[in-house]
Design a protein around this motif. Structure first.
Motif, mmCIF file in Angstrom:
data_model
loop_
_atom_site.group_PDB
_atom_site.id
_atom_site.type_symbol
_atom_site.label_atom_id
_atom_site.label_comp_id
_atom_site.label_asym_id
_atom_site.label_seq_id
_atom_site.Cartn_x
_atom_site.Cartn_y
_atom_site.Cartn_z
ATOM 1 N N LYS A 42 0.841 -1.208 0.000
ATOM 2 C CA LYS A 42 0.000 0.000 0.000
ATOM 3 C C LYS A 42 0.870 1.249 0.000
ATOM 4 C CE LYS A 42 -4.299 -1.338 2.157
ATOM 5 N NZ LYS A 42 -4.617 -1.797 3.500
ATOM 6 N N ALA A 43 1.866 1.260 0.881
ATOM 7 C CA ALA A 43 2.749 2.420 0.988
ATOM 8 C C ALA A 43 3.451 2.672 -0.345
ATOM 9 C CB ALA A 43 3.766 2.197 2.097
ATOM 10 N N MET A 44 3.877 1.579 -0.967
ATOM 11 C CA MET A 44 4.590 1.684 -2.234
ATOM 12 C C MET A 44 3.666 2.295 -3.303
ATOM 13 S SD MET A 44 7.010 -1.426 -3.482
ATOM 14 C CE MET A 44 5.700 -2.265 -4.370
ATOM 15 N N LEU A 45 2.448 1.785 -3.366
ATOM 16 C CA LEU A 45 1.502 2.274 -4.368
ATOM 17 C C LEU A 45 1.150 3.734 -4.099
ATOM 18 C CD1 LEU A 45 -0.862 -0.795 -4.767
ATOM 19 C CD2 LEU A 45 0.885 0.001 -6.345
ATOM 20 N N ASP A 46 0.933 4.061 -2.831
ATOM 21 C CA ASP A 46 0.628 5.448 -2.485
ATOM 22 C C ASP A 46 1.740 6.359 -2.955
ATOM 23 O OD1 ASP A 46 -1.720 4.787 -1.369
ATOM 24 O OD2 ASP A 46 -1.063 4.901 0.709
ATOM 25 N N ASN A 47 2.960 5.937 -2.726
ATOM 26 C CA ASN A 47 4.117 6.737 -3.112
ATOM 27 C C ASN A 47 4.139 6.915 -4.623
ATOM 28 O OD1 ASN A 47 6.529 8.147 -2.658
ATOM 29 N ND2 ASN A 47 7.716 6.350 -3.222
ATOM 30 N N GLU A 48 3.888 5.820 -5.350
ATOM 31 C CA GLU A 48 3.897 5.883 -6.808
ATOM 32 C C GLU A 48 2.831 6.860 -7.299
ATOM 33 O OE1 GLU A 48 3.680 2.073 -8.772
ATOM 34 O OE2 GLU A 48 5.450 1.416 -7.702
ATOM 35 N N LEU A 49 1.651 6.796 -6.670
ATOM 36 C CA LEU A 49 0.565 7.699 -7.061
ATOM 37 C C LEU A 49 0.963 9.148 -6.801
ATOM 38 C CD1 LEU A 49 -2.708 5.920 -5.932
ATOM 39 C CD2 LEU A 49 -2.046 6.548 -8.236
ATOM 40 N N ASP A 50 1.552 9.392 -5.643
ATOM 41 C CA ASP A 50 1.986 10.750 -5.311
ATOM 42 C C ASP A 50 2.917 11.276 -6.386
ATOM 43 O OD1 ASP A 50 0.524 10.898 -3.073
ATOM 44 O OD2 ASP A 50 2.151 10.523 -1.673
ATOM 45 N N TYR A 52 3.270 10.228 -9.416
ATOM 46 C CA TYR A 52 2.564 10.352 -10.690
ATOM 47 C C TYR A 52 1.766 11.652 -10.741
ATOM 48 C CZ TYR A 52 -1.062 9.556 -14.167
ATOM 49 O OH TYR A 52 -1.916 9.691 -15.221
ATOM 50 N N PHE A 53 1.009 11.916 -9.679
ATOM 51 C CA PHE A 53 0.171 13.118 -9.690
ATOM 52 C C PHE A 53 1.004 14.385 -9.636
ATOM 53 C CE2 PHE A 53 -3.360 10.264 -8.318
ATOM 54 C CZ PHE A 53 -4.168 10.547 -9.401
ATOM 55 N N LYS A 54 2.115 14.341 -8.913
ATOM 56 C CA LYS A 54 3.010 15.498 -8.862
ATOM 57 C C LYS A 54 3.513 15.802 -10.266
ATOM 58 C CE LYS A 54 4.699 15.337 -4.183
ATOM 59 N NZ LYS A 54 5.506 14.400 -3.420
ATOM 60 N N ASP A 55 3.950 14.742 -10.955
ATOM 61 C CA ASP A 55 4.447 14.914 -12.329
ATOM 62 C C ASP A 55 3.336 15.453 -13.219
ATOM 63 O OD1 ASP A 55 6.866 14.043 -11.598
ATOM 64 O OD2 ASP A 55 6.786 12.102 -12.608
ATOM 65 N N LYS A 56 2.144 14.884 -13.068
ATOM 66 C CA LYS A 56 1.017 15.280 -13.907
ATOM 67 C C LYS A 56 0.710 16.764 -13.690
ATOM 68 C CE LYS A 56 -3.138 12.965 -15.507
ATOM 69 N NZ LYS A 56 -4.387 13.721 -15.282
ATOM 70 N N LYS A 57 0.656 17.173 -12.436
ATOM 71 C CA LYS A 57 0.361 18.569 -12.127
ATOM 72 C C LYS A 57 1.430 19.476 -12.709
ATOM 73 C CE LYS A 57 -2.546 18.382 -8.055
ATOM 74 N NZ LYS A 57 -2.415 17.737 -6.760
ATOM 75 N N ALA A 58 2.671 19.080 -12.564
ATOM 76 C CA ALA A 58 3.777 19.886 -13.092
ATOM 77 C C ALA A 58 3.647 20.000 -14.607
ATOM 78 C CB ALA A 58 5.104 19.258 -12.719
ATOM 79 N N LEU A 59 3.318 18.882 -15.248
ATOM 80 C CA LEU A 59 3.172 18.883 -16.705
ATOM 81 C C LEU A 59 2.019 19.793 -17.107
ATOM 82 C CD1 LEU A 59 3.710 15.147 -17.704
ATOM 83 C CD2 LEU A 59 5.102 17.096 -18.378
#
Length: 79
Positions: A42-50, A52-59
């Motif tokens: 769960k922690a790993m997936l949460d981190n990956e999502l974070d 991903y969304f950070k990158d998406k927002k930046a993009l």
């Protein structure tokens, strides 16, 4: 000549590795979960999502800035 043979051998080895890929992703995920525990997964997936969304927002931020708030049709078509 020798070099070519080496290359061929490598290719064969890789193919063999791929054959092992017939093991389903689900099976590997289960193995990983059993090994690390569900909380770790769960922690790993949460981190990956974070990330991903950070990158998406930046993009998105950079693309909207470049397109002057999407006034160009090409920008909205891309989105």
């Amino acid at each position: 000549g020798k070099g070519k043979g080496k290359g061929k051998g490598k290719g064969k080895g890789r193919k063999g590795g791929k054959g092992g890929g017939s093991v389903s992703k689900e099976f590997l995920d289960k193995q990983l979960e059993e090994y690390m525990g569900p909380e770790a997964i769960k922690a790993m997936l949460d981190n990956e999502l974070d990330v991903y969304f950070k990158d998406k927002k930046a993009l998105e931020a950079s693309s909207t800035a470049a397109a002057t708030n999407g006034s160009t049709p090409s920008a909205s078509a891309k989105a």
